[in-house]
Structure formats: structure tokens, C-alpha cells
Design a protein around this motif. Structure first.
Motif, PDB file in Angstrom:
ATOM      1  N   ALA A   1       0.826  -1.206   0.000  1.00 27.79           N
ATOM      2  CA  ALA A   1       0.000   0.000   0.000  1.00 27.79           C
ATOM      3  C   ALA A   1       0.861   1.258   0.000  1.00 27.79           C
ATOM      4  CB  ALA A   1      -0.931  -0.002   1.211  1.00 27.79           C
ATOM      5  N   LEU A   2       1.948   1.249   0.759  1.00 26.83           N
ATOM      6  CA  LEU A   2       2.823   2.426   0.797  1.00 26.83           C
ATOM      7  C   LEU A   2       3.550   2.620  -0.531  1.00 26.83           C
ATOM      8  CD1 LEU A   2       4.295   2.149   4.412  1.00 26.83           C
ATOM      9  CD2 LEU A   2       2.527   3.701   3.563  1.00 26.83           C
ATOM     10  N   ILE A   3       3.918   1.525  -1.195  1.00 27.45           N
ATOM     11  CA  ILE A   3       4.548   1.641  -2.512  1.00 27.45           C
ATOM     12  C   ILE A   3       3.569   2.244  -3.505  1.00 27.45           C
ATOM     13  CG2 ILE A   3       5.483   0.334  -4.458  1.00 27.45           C
ATOM     14  CD1 ILE A   3       6.651  -1.621  -2.421  1.00 27.45           C
ATOM     15  N   TRP A   4       2.338   1.751  -3.496  1.00 28.92           N
ATOM     16  CA  TRP A   4       1.312   2.293  -4.398  1.00 28.92           C
ATOM     17  C   TRP A   4       1.062   3.783  -4.107  1.00 28.92           C
ATOM     18  CZ3 TRP A   4       2.013  -2.334  -6.048  1.00 28.92           C
ATOM     19  CH2 TRP A   4       1.300  -2.843  -7.141  1.00 28.92           C
ATOM     20  N   LYS A   5       1.044   4.126  -2.805  1.00 30.45           N
ATOM     21  CA  LYS A   5       0.724   5.492  -2.399  1.00 30.45           C
ATOM     22  C   LYS A   5       1.867   6.458  -2.664  1.00 30.45           C
ATOM     23  CE  LYS A   5      -0.867   8.109   1.662  1.00 30.45           C
ATOM     24  NZ  LYS A   5      -1.297   7.972   3.083  1.00 30.45           N
ATOM     25  N   MET A   6       3.084   6.055  -2.360  1.00 32.42           N
ATOM     26  CA  MET A   6       4.216   6.983  -2.429  1.00 32.42           C
ATOM     27  C   MET A   6       4.922   6.994  -3.768  1.00 32.42           C
ATOM     28  SD  MET A   6       3.928   8.175   0.582  1.00 32.42           S
ATOM     29  CE  MET A   6       5.404   9.184   0.661  1.00 32.42           C
ATOM     30  N   SER A   7       4.883   5.856  -4.494  1.00 30.02           N
ATOM     31  CA  SER A   7       5.688   5.759  -5.708  1.00 30.02           C
ATOM     32  C   SER A   7       4.866   5.694  -6.990  1.00 30.02           C
ATOM     33  CB  SER A   7       6.608   4.524  -5.629  1.00 30.02           C
ATOM     34  OG  SER A   7       7.491   4.627  -4.529  1.00 30.02           O
ATOM     35  N   ILE A   8       3.815   4.898  -7.002  1.00 30.49           N
ATOM     36  CA  ILE A   8       3.086   4.680  -8.253  1.00 30.49           C
ATOM     37  C   ILE A   8       1.961   5.703  -8.434  1.00 30.49           C
ATOM     38  CG2 ILE A   8       1.721   3.036  -9.587  1.00 30.49           C
ATOM     39  CD1 ILE A   8       3.229   0.794  -8.189  1.00 30.49           C
TER      40      ILE A   8
ATOM     41  N   ALA B   1       2.459   6.941 -12.178  1.00 28.62           N
ATOM     42  CA  ALA B   1       1.247   7.090 -12.993  1.00 28.62           C
ATOM     43  C   ALA B   1       1.145   8.489 -13.585  1.00 28.62           C
ATOM     44  CB  ALA B   1       0.011   6.780 -12.150  1.00 28.62           C
ATOM     45  N   ASN B   2       1.422   9.512 -12.773  1.00 24.82           N
ATOM     46  CA  ASN B   2       1.353  10.882 -13.282  1.00 24.82           C
ATOM     47  C   ASN B   2       2.493  11.190 -14.245  1.00 24.82           C
ATOM     48  OD1 ASN B   2      -1.014  11.782 -12.077  1.00 24.82           O
ATOM     49  ND2 ASN B   2       0.020  12.287 -10.160  1.00 24.82           N
ATOM     50  N   THR B   3       3.629  10.532 -14.067  1.00 25.81           N
ATOM     51  CA  THR B   3       4.723  10.709 -15.019  1.00 25.81           C
ATOM     52  C   THR B   3       4.335  10.195 -16.393  1.00 25.81           C
ATOM     53  OG1 THR B   3       6.388  10.524 -13.264  1.00 25.81           O
ATOM     54  CG2 THR B   3       7.121  10.120 -15.519  1.00 25.81           C
ATOM     55  N   VAL B   4       3.700   9.016 -16.415  1.00 22.09           N
ATOM     56  CA  VAL B   4       3.242   8.456 -17.687  1.00 22.09           C
ATOM     57  C   VAL B   4       2.182   9.358 -18.314  1.00 22.09           C
ATOM     58  CG1 VAL B   4       2.077   6.488 -18.766  1.00 22.09           C
ATOM     59  CG2 VAL B   4       3.810   6.100 -16.994  1.00 22.09           C
ATOM     60  N   LEU B   5       1.261   9.870 -17.509  1.00 21.24           N
ATOM     61  CA  LEU B   5       0.244  10.779 -18.036  1.00 21.24           C
ATOM     62  C   LEU B   5       0.872  12.052 -18.589  1.00 21.24           C
ATOM     63  CD1 LEU B   5      -2.602  10.513 -15.346  1.00 21.24           C
ATOM     64  CD2 LEU B   5      -2.547   9.485 -17.619  1.00 21.24           C
ATOM     65  N   GLY B   6       1.955  12.507 -17.937  1.00 20.61           N
ATOM     66  CA  GLY B   6       2.633  13.707 -18.409  1.00 20.61           C
ATOM     67  C   GLY B   6       3.226  13.545 -19.792  1.00 20.61           C
ATOM     68  N   TRP B   7       3.620  12.311 -20.138  1.00 24.61           N
ATOM     69  CA  TRP B   7       4.155  12.077 -21.483  1.00 24.61           C
ATOM     70  C   TRP B   7       3.122  12.379 -22.555  1.00 24.61           C
ATOM     71  CZ3 TRP B   7       6.377   6.569 -20.163  1.00 24.61           C
ATOM     72  CH2 TRP B   7       7.485   6.727 -19.308  1.00 24.61           C
TER      73      TRP B   7
ATOM     74  N   GLY C   1       0.811  14.734 -22.173  1.00 18.70           N
ATOM     75  CA  GLY C   1       0.322  16.084 -21.974  1.00 18.70           C
ATOM     76  C   GLY C   1      -0.850  16.212 -21.031  1.00 18.70           C
ATOM     77  N   THR C   2      -1.084  15.217 -20.170  1.00 18.66           N
ATOM     78  CA  THR C   2      -2.203  15.245 -19.225  1.00 18.66           C
ATOM     79  C   THR C   2      -1.743  15.781 -17.875  1.00 18.66           C
ATOM     80  OG1 THR C   2      -3.164  13.318 -20.324  1.00 18.66           O
ATOM     81  CG2 THR C   2      -4.000  13.854 -18.137  1.00 18.66           C
ATOM     82  N   ASP C   3      -2.575  16.572 -17.235  1.00 20.04           N
ATOM     83  CA  ASP C   3      -2.245  17.134 -15.925  1.00 20.04           C
ATOM     84  C   ASP C   3      -2.191  16.038 -14.867  1.00 20.04           C
ATOM     85  OD1 ASP C   3      -2.168  19.686 -16.983  1.00 20.04           O
ATOM     86  OD2 ASP C   3      -4.308  20.044 -16.583  1.00 20.04           O
ATOM     87  N   PRO C   4      -1.372  16.232 -13.817  1.00 15.50           N
ATOM     88  CA  PRO C   4      -1.319  15.245 -12.728  1.00 15.50           C
ATOM     89  C   PRO C   4      -2.681  15.045 -12.078  1.00 15.50           C
ATOM     90  CG  PRO C   4       0.504  16.795 -12.564  1.00 15.50           C
ATOM     91  CD  PRO C   4      -0.428  17.339 -13.619  1.00 15.50           C
ATOM     92  N   VAL C   5      -2.918  13.830 -11.604  1.00 19.65           N
ATOM     93  CA  VAL C   5      -4.184  13.468 -10.963  1.00 19.65           C
ATOM     94  C   VAL C   5      -3.926  13.182  -9.490  1.00 19.65           C
ATOM     95  CG1 VAL C   5      -6.082  11.820 -10.906  1.00 19.65           C
ATOM     96  CG2 VAL C   5      -5.101  12.509 -13.093  1.00 19.65           C
ATOM     97  N   ALA C   6      -4.739  13.755  -8.625  1.00 17.12           N
ATOM     98  CA  ALA C   6      -4.672  13.440  -7.192  1.00 17.12           C
ATOM     99  C   ALA C   6      -5.467  12.149  -6.964  1.00 17.12           C
ATOM    100  CB  ALA C   6      -5.241  14.587  -6.368  1.00 17.12           C
ATOM    101  N   TRP C   7      -4.815  11.022  -7.154  1.00 16.15           N
ATOM    102  CA  TRP C   7      -5.483   9.736  -7.237  1.00 16.15           C
ATOM    103  C   TRP C   7      -6.299   9.401  -5.997  1.00 16.15           C
ATOM    104  CZ3 TRP C   7      -5.399   7.649 -11.947  1.00 16.15           C
ATOM    105  CH2 TRP C   7      -4.364   8.009 -12.819  1.00 16.15           C
ATOM    106  N   LEU C   8      -5.761   9.682  -4.826  1.00 17.40           N
ATOM    107  CA  LEU C   8      -6.396   9.230  -3.586  1.00 17.40           C
ATOM    108  C   LEU C   8      -7.352  10.255  -2.979  1.00 17.40           C
ATOM    109  CD1 LEU C   8      -3.315   7.491  -1.964  1.00 17.40           C
ATOM    110  CD2 LEU C   8      -5.319   6.385  -2.960  1.00 17.40           C
ATOM    111  N   SER C   9      -7.375  11.453  -3.498  1.00 18.94           N
ATOM    112  CA  SER C   9      -8.267  12.474  -2.939  1.00 18.94           C
ATOM    113  C   SER C   9      -9.317  12.949  -3.923  1.00 18.94           C
ATOM    114  CB  SER C   9      -7.450  13.682  -2.450  1.00 18.94           C
ATOM    115  OG  SER C   9      -6.701  14.248  -3.516  1.00 18.94           O
ATOM    116  N   THR C  10      -9.283  12.443  -5.148  1.00 21.19           N
ATOM    117  CA  THR C  10     -10.280  12.816  -6.142  1.00 21.19           C
ATOM    118  C   THR C  10     -11.483  11.885  -6.021  1.00 21.19           C
ATOM    119  OG1 THR C  10      -8.561  13.586  -7.658  1.00 21.19           O
ATOM    120  CG2 THR C  10     -10.741  13.158  -8.595  1.00 21.19           C
ATOM    121  N   THR C  11     -12.637  12.483  -5.761  1.00 21.87           N
ATOM    122  CA  THR C  11     -13.854  11.681  -5.597  1.00 21.87           C
ATOM    123  C   THR C  11     -14.790  11.754  -6.800  1.00 21.87           C
ATOM    124  OG1 THR C  11     -14.910  13.541  -4.443  1.00 21.87           O
ATOM    125  CG2 THR C  11     -13.781  11.889  -3.090  1.00 21.87           C
TER     126      THR C  11
END
Length: 299
Positions: free
Chosen positions: A118-125, A134-140, A142-152
Motif C-alpha cells: 500500500a505504501l509503494i502504491w501510495k508513495m511511488s506509483i 502514474a502521473n509521469t506516464v500521463l505527463g508524457w 500532456g495530461t495534468d497530474p491526478v490526485a489519485w487518492l483524494s479525487t472523488t
């Protein structure tokens, strides 16, 4: 001779049985007893309240909401894990070389701690900033970063929760399916080939899946029970210094804060735990009867 056998039996089994009784059955019985008392900040209450704790839990919208969270989680994780683990088992079973290697590779995540994963998923991926994988791949793209755990809206946190649980347990259920596949008599496939059945979906549907019925039922039951018991990944993914958010709160997380939070209402938490245990038992027995667990494929 019989007495000597009984002596050595208890020498080896006795310590395990004593530990099981002391650390499992006694706390379970104590928890059931606490559920009938007003147990604020104490495990030795004296104020008997009967079924009031149970009534309060069933009327608590937060508790019933946690049960709905479980239903959503189960709807995602059970079919996806079932399909993925079966697909992995079918692929590994067809490998003729290095099968032990692939079996070990896919099973290895099952040995990983849920907290660590869970910490690897939260802190790294799925880090909510641009440095997460995940946000690095999206940046390739041209997509803005996503707040994965706080976006409802949309609830992206489900992607994080489901993928970490999927990675952790798919290999374990793959082993169960693989054991079932290796018990199927090869003569059945040879007879199907003689009758002109094409390898693929036809053989899978009419031979493989019926022969895996007992294994499939066991896997579904274990998946549902494990979904009810989800705690580590939810708590470590979503909680922070401010506490736990009001969304995606499964029953065990809610009971944890009820029994060990600021109020420390152990009686109310114990009542919720008993209700949850009864739900698990009813669902398990109902599934076993509906899926006809224990009957052969020919019945």
C-alpha cells in the motif's frame, strides 16, 4: 502404547492449541460479551445495555455506509481477481519449460506485506504529484497530474485500491486454479479433440470450467470473505495525519475508529464486529448453497 501416542500428540499440538485459545477464542468470546455492555474506555464494563449497541450500529448511517463501500469493493475485486487468476493459471499450465519459474514469479507478491504494498502504491506509483509513476506516464501525453487518492469525482481512489489488492492476491488464487487444472484428466481433452472440438473457448467452456467448479466456488468464497476483511490497504492508502476521509471507509476501518478512536466505545465496536461476522457467515453459507459447494461436476 496408546497413552504414549496421546502424550506426544499433546506435546506437539498442546502449545498451538493453547495459543489459539488464548489469543483467538478468548478475545472473540470477550468481544461478544462486551457488545452487550456500555464499554467506554474499558474492557471490564459493568453497565449491561442488552441489544442497545446492536440497535445503535444498525441505525448508524456511517456503519451502513461502510457496508455499501464493501459492496462496491466486492463488485470490483471479486470478478477481476477471479478472471485474472484463472487466466494466469491457464497460461502457466500451458508452459512446458520453466513452469516453476513463472509460477513463483506470479505467486511472489502474495508474500508481500499489505502495508508495504500500500505504501509503494501510495508513495511511488499513484503519488498525487507529478513525480508519481502514474502521473509521469500521463505527463508524457500532456495530461495534468491526478490526485489519485483524494479525487472523488470521478473516484480514482478505487483504481489504486483495486490494483494493489489485485497485485497482492492474484498469484495466490492462480496457484489454486493451477492445482485444479493439473487434476483434470488429460483423457477428457483427447476425447474432445477426437470429437472435433476446437482448442480454445469451446474446450474451456465445456471441459475446463466444469471440471474447475469446486475450485471456482472455493475461490469466490475466499475472495468475498477477504473483501469483507479489507483493512490494511484502505487504511494505509487513504489515512494521513488528518485522519481518514469520509469516503471509501470499509467496515473494519469504521470499527477501528469506533473502538479505538477518541471515544473508544468498545461495546459499540464489538457489536459492529459481531454484526459483520454474522453477515460474513450468512453470505458464505448462502454462496456455498447457491453454488452447490461439495457436489461433483456430474451432479
Amino acid at each position: 502404547m496408546r497413552h504414549r501416542g496421546a502424550f506426544w500428540f499433546w506435546v506437539f499440538v498442546g502449545p498451538f492449541a493453547a495459543g489459539l485459545a488464548l489469543f483467538t477464542y478468548v478475545p472473540l468470546l470477550w468481544s461478544v460479551g462486551l457488545s452487550f455492555f456500555d464499554a467506554h474506555n474499558t474492557v471490564t464494563p459493568t453497565d449491561f445495555v442488552g441489544l442497545d449497541n446492536y440497535t445503535a450500529m444498525l441505525k448508524d448511517g456511517a456503519f451502513t455506509g461502510s457496508l455499501r463501500t464493501f459492496l462496491v469493493f466486492t463488485a470490483f475485486i471479486v470478478p477481476v481477481t477471479f478472471a485474472l487468476s484463472l487466466a494466469l493459471a491457464l497460461m502457466v499450465n500451458r508452459v512446458r519449460r520453466a513452469q516453476a519459474f513463472f509460477r513463483s514469479v506470479f505467486f511472489l507478491p502474495a508474500a508481500c506485506s499489505y502495508v508495504v504494498a500500500a505504501l509503494i502504491w501510495k508513495m511511488s506509483i499513484f503519488n498525487g504529484v507529478r513525480f508519481g509513476l502514474a502521473n509521469t506516464v500521463l505527463g508524457w501525453f500532456g495530461t495534468d497530474p491526478v490526485a489519485w487518492l483524494s479525487t472523488t469525482h470521478p473516484p480514482w481512489y478505487w483504481l489504486v485500491i483495486v490494483t494493489v489488492r489485485l497485485w497482492l492476491q492474484a498469484g495466490f488464487y492462480m496457484i489454486l486454479f493451477l492445482a485444479g487444472l493439473q487434476r483434470i484428466d488429460p483423457v477428457l481433452y483427447e476425447a474432445a479433440a477426437v470429437d472435433g472440438a476446437r482448442p480454445g473457448w469451446t474446450v474451456l467452456r465445456h471441459i475446463t470450467l466444469p471440471q474447475l467448479r469446486a475450485t471456482s466456488v472455493a475461490v469466490v468464497l475466499l475472495l468475498v470473505i477477504n473483501a469483507f476483511q479489507a483493512f490494511d490497504e484502505f487504511y494505509n492508502l487513504l489515512s494521513d495525519a488528518r485522519g481518514y476521509p469520509p469516503y471509501a471507509r470499509p467496515p473494519l476501518v469504521y470499527l477501528y475508529y469506533t473502538a479505538l478512536g477518541q471515544g473508544q466505545n468498545l461495546g459499540l465496536g464489538s457489536a459492529g464486529a459481531v454484526i459483520l461476522a454474522l453477515i460474513i457467515a450468512i453470505v458464505t453459507v448462502g454462496q456455498a448453497r447457491w453454488l452447490k459447494l461439495g457436489k461433483s461436476a456430474e451432479e
